[in-house]
Design an enzyme around this catalytic site. Structure first.
Site, PDB file in Angstrom:
ATOM      1  N   LEU A 126       0.825  -1.211   0.000  1.00 17.62           N
ATOM      2  CA  LEU A 126       0.000   0.000   0.000  1.00 17.62           C
ATOM      3  C   LEU A 126       0.862   1.266   0.000  1.00 17.62           C
ATOM      4  CD1 LEU A 126      -2.725   1.464   0.290  1.00 17.62           C
ATOM      5  CD2 LEU A 126      -2.643   1.032   2.744  1.00 17.62           C
ATOM      6  N   THR A 127       1.862   1.325   0.893  1.00 15.46           N
ATOM      7  CA  THR A 127       2.642   2.548   1.095  1.00 15.46           C
ATOM      8  C   THR A 127       3.391   2.953  -0.179  1.00 15.46           C
ATOM      9  OG1 THR A 127       2.920   1.920   3.403  1.00 15.46           O
ATOM     10  CG2 THR A 127       4.401   3.609   2.566  1.00 15.46           C
ATOM     11  N   ALA A 131       2.763   8.560  -0.036  1.00 17.69           N
ATOM     12  CA  ALA A 131       1.553   8.148   0.691  1.00 17.69           C
ATOM     13  C   ALA A 131       1.916   7.170   1.792  1.00 17.69           C
ATOM     14  CB  ALA A 131       0.548   7.510  -0.277  1.00 17.69           C
ATOM     15  N   GLY A 132       2.058   7.710   3.015  1.00 16.74           N
ATOM     16  CA  GLY A 132       2.361   6.869   4.179  1.00 16.74           C
ATOM     17  C   GLY A 132       1.119   6.759   5.031  1.00 16.74           C
ATOM     18  N   ILE A 158       7.886  -2.711   1.636  1.00 20.19           N
ATOM     19  CA  ILE A 158       6.969  -3.845   1.557  1.00 20.19           C
ATOM     20  C   ILE A 158       7.579  -5.073   2.250  1.00 20.19           C
ATOM     21  CG2 ILE A 158       5.569  -5.305   0.009  1.00 20.19           C
ATOM     22  CD1 ILE A 158       4.963  -2.152   0.190  1.00 20.19           C
ATOM     23  N   ARG A 265      23.553 -10.915  37.483  1.00 17.48           N
ATOM     24  CA  ARG A 265      24.541  -9.834  37.573  1.00 17.48           C
ATOM     25  C   ARG A 265      24.523  -9.192  38.962  1.00 17.48           C
ATOM     26  NH1 ARG A 265      28.917  -7.274  35.027  1.00 17.48           N
ATOM     27  NH2 ARG A 265      28.715  -5.007  35.158  1.00 17.48           N
ATOM     28  N   GLN A 334      18.511  -1.015  29.381  1.00 18.51           N
ATOM     29  CA  GLN A 334      19.008  -0.325  30.582  1.00 18.51           C
ATOM     30  C   GLN A 334      19.404  -1.335  31.671  1.00 18.51           C
ATOM     31  OE1 GLN A 334      19.273   2.872  30.251  1.00 18.51           O
ATOM     32  NE2 GLN A 334      20.029   3.416  32.279  1.00 18.51           N
ATOM     33  N   GLU A 361       1.254  -0.283  10.646  1.00 13.14           N
ATOM     34  CA  GLU A 361      -0.204  -0.490  10.869  1.00 13.14           C
ATOM     35  C   GLU A 361      -0.812   0.675  11.640  1.00 13.14           C
ATOM     36  OE1 GLU A 361      -0.869  -3.023   9.189  1.00 13.14           O
ATOM     37  OE2 GLU A 361       0.953  -4.208   9.303  1.00 13.14           O
ATOM     38  N   THR A 363       0.729   4.737  12.760  1.00  9.19           N
ATOM     39  CA  THR A 363       1.756   5.237  13.691  1.00  9.19           C
ATOM     40  C   THR A 363       1.122   5.561  15.045  1.00  9.19           C
ATOM     41  OG1 THR A 363       1.393   7.534  13.066  1.00  9.19           O
ATOM     42  CG2 THR A 363       3.045   6.330  11.781  1.00  9.19           C
TER      43      THR A 363
HETATM   44  C1  LIG Z   1       9.754  -2.090   8.870  1.00  6.04           C
HETATM   45  C2  LIG Z   1       8.591  -1.545   8.115  1.00  6.04           C
HETATM   46  C3  LIG Z   1       7.734  -2.421   7.445  1.00  6.04           C
HETATM   47  C4  LIG Z   1       6.668  -1.919   6.686  1.00  6.04           C
HETATM   48  N1  LIG Z   1       5.883  -2.803   5.979  1.00  6.04           N
HETATM   49  C5  LIG Z   1       4.935  -2.324   5.135  1.00  6.04           C
HETATM   50  C6  LIG Z   1       4.198  -3.218   4.291  1.00  6.04           C
HETATM   51  O1  LIG Z   1       4.358  -4.427   4.333  1.00  6.04           O
HETATM   52  N2  LIG Z   1       3.287  -2.680   3.434  1.00  6.04           N
HETATM   53  C7  LIG Z   1       3.053  -1.329   3.355  1.00  6.04           C
HETATM   54  O2  LIG Z   1       2.212  -0.919   2.560  1.00  6.04           O
HETATM   55  N3  LIG Z   1       3.738  -0.470   4.155  1.00  6.04           N
HETATM   56  C8  LIG Z   1       4.668  -0.926   5.041  1.00  6.04           C
HETATM   57  N4  LIG Z   1       5.392  -0.068   5.839  1.00  6.04           N
HETATM   58  C9  LIG Z   1       5.110   1.361   5.777  1.00  6.04           C
HETATM   59  C10 LIG Z   1       4.327   1.841   6.981  1.00  6.04           C
HETATM   60  O3  LIG Z   1       3.005   1.405   6.898  1.00  6.04           O
HETATM   61  C11 LIG Z   1       4.439   3.372   7.010  1.00  6.04           C
HETATM   62  O4  LIG Z   1       5.762   3.630   7.432  1.00  6.04           O
HETATM   63  C12 LIG Z   1       3.444   4.025   7.918  1.00  6.04           C
HETATM   64  O5  LIG Z   1       2.175   3.958   7.334  1.00  6.04           O
HETATM   65  C13 LIG Z   1       3.790   5.484   8.170  1.00  6.04           C
HETATM   66  O6  LIG Z   1       3.995   6.161   6.978  1.00  6.04           O
HETATM   67  P1  LIG Z   1       5.347   6.993   6.749  1.00  6.04           P
HETATM   68  O7  LIG Z   1       6.484   6.169   7.198  1.00  6.04           O
HETATM   69  O8  LIG Z   1       5.351   7.484   5.363  1.00  6.04           O
HETATM   70  O9  LIG Z   1       5.261   8.196   7.775  1.00  6.04           O
HETATM   71  P2  LIG Z   1       4.442   9.574   7.591  1.00  6.04           P
HETATM   72  O10 LIG Z   1       3.021   9.291   7.312  1.00  6.04           O
HETATM   73  O11 LIG Z   1       5.177  10.468   6.660  1.00  6.04           O
HETATM   74  O12 LIG Z   1       4.547  10.162   9.072  1.00  6.04           O
HETATM   75  C14 LIG Z   1       5.757  10.725   9.595  1.00  6.04           C
HETATM   76  C15 LIG Z   1       5.469  11.199  11.007  1.00  6.04           C
HETATM   77  O13 LIG Z   1       4.423  12.184  10.985  1.00  6.04           O
HETATM   78  C16 LIG Z   1       3.349  11.773  11.823  1.00  6.04           C
HETATM   79  N5  LIG Z   1       2.060  12.143  11.226  1.00  6.04           N
HETATM   80  C17 LIG Z   1       1.626  11.949   9.958  1.00  6.04           C
HETATM   81  N6  LIG Z   1       0.372  12.383   9.807  1.00  6.04           N
HETATM   82  C18 LIG Z   1      -0.032  12.833  11.037  1.00  6.04           C
HETATM   83  C19 LIG Z   1      -1.242  13.383  11.562  1.00  6.04           C
HETATM   84  N7  LIG Z   1      -2.332  13.536  10.795  1.00  6.04           N
HETATM   85  N8  LIG Z   1      -1.270  13.736  12.868  1.00  6.04           N
HETATM   86  C20 LIG Z   1      -0.196  13.562  13.675  1.00  6.04           C
HETATM   87  N9  LIG Z   1       0.975  13.057  13.238  1.00  6.04           N
HETATM   88  C21 LIG Z   1       1.067  12.679  11.941  1.00  6.04           C
HETATM   89  C22 LIG Z   1       3.469  10.247  11.894  1.00  6.04           C
HETATM   90  O14 LIG Z   1       2.837   9.725  13.039  1.00  6.04           O
HETATM   91  C23 LIG Z   1       4.968  10.081  11.928  1.00  6.04           C
HETATM   92  O15 LIG Z   1       5.440  10.282  13.229  1.00  6.04           O
HETATM   93  C24 LIG Z   1       6.433  -0.532   6.634  1.00  6.04           C
HETATM   94  C25 LIG Z   1       7.271   0.345   7.334  1.00  6.04           C
HETATM   95  C26 LIG Z   1       8.337  -0.150   8.068  1.00  6.04           C
HETATM   96  C27 LIG Z   1       9.239   0.811   8.791  1.00  6.04           C
END
Ligand SMILES: Cc1cc2nc3c(=O)[nH]c(=O)nc-3n(C[C@H](O)[C@H](O)[C@H](O)COP(=O)(O)OP(=O)(O)OC[C@H]3O[C@@H](n4cnc5c(N)ncnc54)[C@H](O)[C@@H]3O)c2cc1C
Length: 404
Positions: A126-127, A131-132, A158, A265, A334, A361, A363
């Site tokens: 999806l990501t 588009a996060g 992914i 320890r 720690q 899933e 943040t």
């Molecule tokens: C190890 C790992 C595995 C993953 N696996 C998958 C996968 O299998 N499939 C897939 O599709 N994706 C996957 N992802 C992606 C993951 O779903 C995204 O990282 C997540 O949705 C957040 O998007 P972003 O990283 O772009 O952060 P962003 O959306 O850019 O956010 C950055 C920061 O801003 C904050 N923020 C954003 N919007 C708001 C708001 N409205 N209010 C307050 N704070 C906000 C967020 O909380 C975060 O702290 C994976 C990521 C990682 C690190």
């Protein structure tokens, strides 16, 4: 002592089986897999043979169709040993469940038996670069051709993308968010491994590039326009549930490792376990594990009952379990002092993995805003302050009178 309530004898027996599998086949290798940034193919064969990869596949297609609590326990015990393996169960389960729920008879017959046995591995794509959290920002496009669709765009982060045989992938068809099943090897699909990730290092992350990627008409999953609101939403709900339980396992692992180390320890002539400030950390981990487990069980019971409140309960469980996992892992490091930073103990891996749990899933911040907004549902608005003066304009001075 791990606190557990209301497991049926069957669930308790299944939990023991998962624990024993994880102890024998996952935990001894988890650090090495983390270092090599991969789960070996032999292990995928081993876990496939247990039937655990069929947890979200209906029995009619060869799956084990675990109930919600059973699936949770599997994720807890797996997550206790290795978050990367737990993430395999998560994304594979998301793809399996989506095909079972939204697929045509032909799609179910084609994919579910293979997903159940591990002959095919599923992933969730999806990501995108832009588009996060805001998944509605997805810009990958799908365009109809005579015999199918052409996809163009990019997917990031992914999980098990390097290994998957089938990607549950989202794109815009005529501007509407739509789900597709894209097979590894589809012409125009390019898979690039992601290196050097902070945590869940063995989860074989990949970036996907779709350049004129041709897929057949049967790749469409569900109706056009239902991609996010139906297909991705239900898949993410399962993913969140799986991660929440995995975090319970992670907290338990932090507690197990810290109890052992603090028992052995000695500093200042006594064991660490007898220093009260160390006891504070052990107590927080023990309480966190028990509380997170209860929230997950609550979500599981509601999920099993088909109660709509399970969605909110899962947000609560994932939020609490993931934030507690990170705090517990930081405390576990720690407790171990400098040893906690080295490769001799797994707690540094737990801490890196736990940080990832606060991002995937949904943040932490997205959970906080969602949970806070839901807290207002059914909340009676505060009544405006009423004073004798406020109830009667006549009693107010001219400049205090309420006017329309
Ligand atoms: C190890 C790992 C595995 C993953 N696996 C998958 C996968 O299998 N499939 C897939 O599709 N994706 C996957 N992802 C992606 C993951 O779903 C995204 O990282 C997540 O949705 C957040 O998007 P972003 O990283 O772009 O952060 P962003 O959306 O850019 O956010 C950055 C920061 O801003 C904050 N923020 C954003 N919007 C708001 C708001 N409205 N209010 C307050 N704070 C906000 C967020 O909380 C975060 O702290 C994976 C990521 C990682 C690190």
């Amino acid at each position: 002592m791990a606190t557990r309530v209301q497991l049926t004898p069957e669930q308790a027996a299944a939990r023991e089986e998962y624990e024993s599998f994880a102890r024998d086949h996952i935990a001894p290798h988890a650090d090495a897999w983390d270092r090599s940034a991969a789960v070996p193919e032999e292990f995928i064969t081993t876990i496939a043979a247990t039937g655990y990869l069929g947890a979200c596949v209906p029995a009619a297609y060869g799956g084990s169709a675990l109930d919600a609590i059973g699936f949770g326990l599997l994720n807890e015990e797996t997550g206790r040993a290795c978050s990367s393996v737990r993430s395999l169960l998560t994304v594979h389960g998301m793809a399996s469940q989506a095909i079972g729920r939204w697929g045509t008879a032909a799609q179910r017959e084609s994919w579910l038996p293979r997903l159940a046995t591990g002959a095919a591995i599923g992933a969730f794509a999806l990501t995108e670069p832009g588009a996060g959290s805001d998944v509605k920002g997805l810009v990958t496009t799908a365009r109809r051709t005579e015999d199918g669709f052409v996809l163009d765009g990019a997917k990031r982060w992914i999980t098990f993308g390097q290994r998957a045989d089938i990607y549950l992938l989202f794109a815009r068809l005529d501007g509407r968010e739509t789900a597709f099943l894209v097979e590894r090897g589809a012409p125009g699909l390019h898979v690039t491994p992601v290196r050097g990730i902070l945590g869940t290092r063995a989860s074989m992350l990949a970036e996907l590039e779709l350049r004129d990627c041709r897929v057949p008409a049967e790749a469409l999953l569900g109706k056009p326009g239902f991609g996010l609101t139906a297909v991705a939403a239900t898949a993410l709900e399962l993913g969140r549930y799986s991660v929440a339980w995995g975090c319970v396992g992670l907290i338990q692992a932090c507690l197990d490792a810290s109890l052992s180390y603090a028992d052995r320890r000695e500093q200042f002539g006594k064991r660490l376990r007898d220093h009260q400030l160390v006891q504070r950390m052990l107590a927080d981990m023990a309480t966190g594990a028990a509380a997170a487990r209860l929230l997950c069980q609550q979500a599981g019971w509601l999920r099993e009952a088909g109660d709509a409140q399970s969605v909110h309960a899962t947000w609560l469980a994932k939020y609490f379990a993931s934030t507690t996992a990170f705090r517990s892992a930081a405390d576990a490091v720690q407790v171990h002092g400098a040893h906690g930073c080295g490769e001799e103990y797994p707690v540094q891996r737990y801490m890196r993995d736990a940080k990832v749990m606060e991002l995937i899933e949904g943040t932490t911040e997205l959970q906080q805003t969602t949970i806070a907004q839901s807290a207002y549902v059914g909340h009676a608005p505060a009544r405006p302050a009423t004073t004798p003066a406020a109830t009667s304009n006549a009693a107010l001075a001219d400049d205090e009178k309420v006017t329309a």
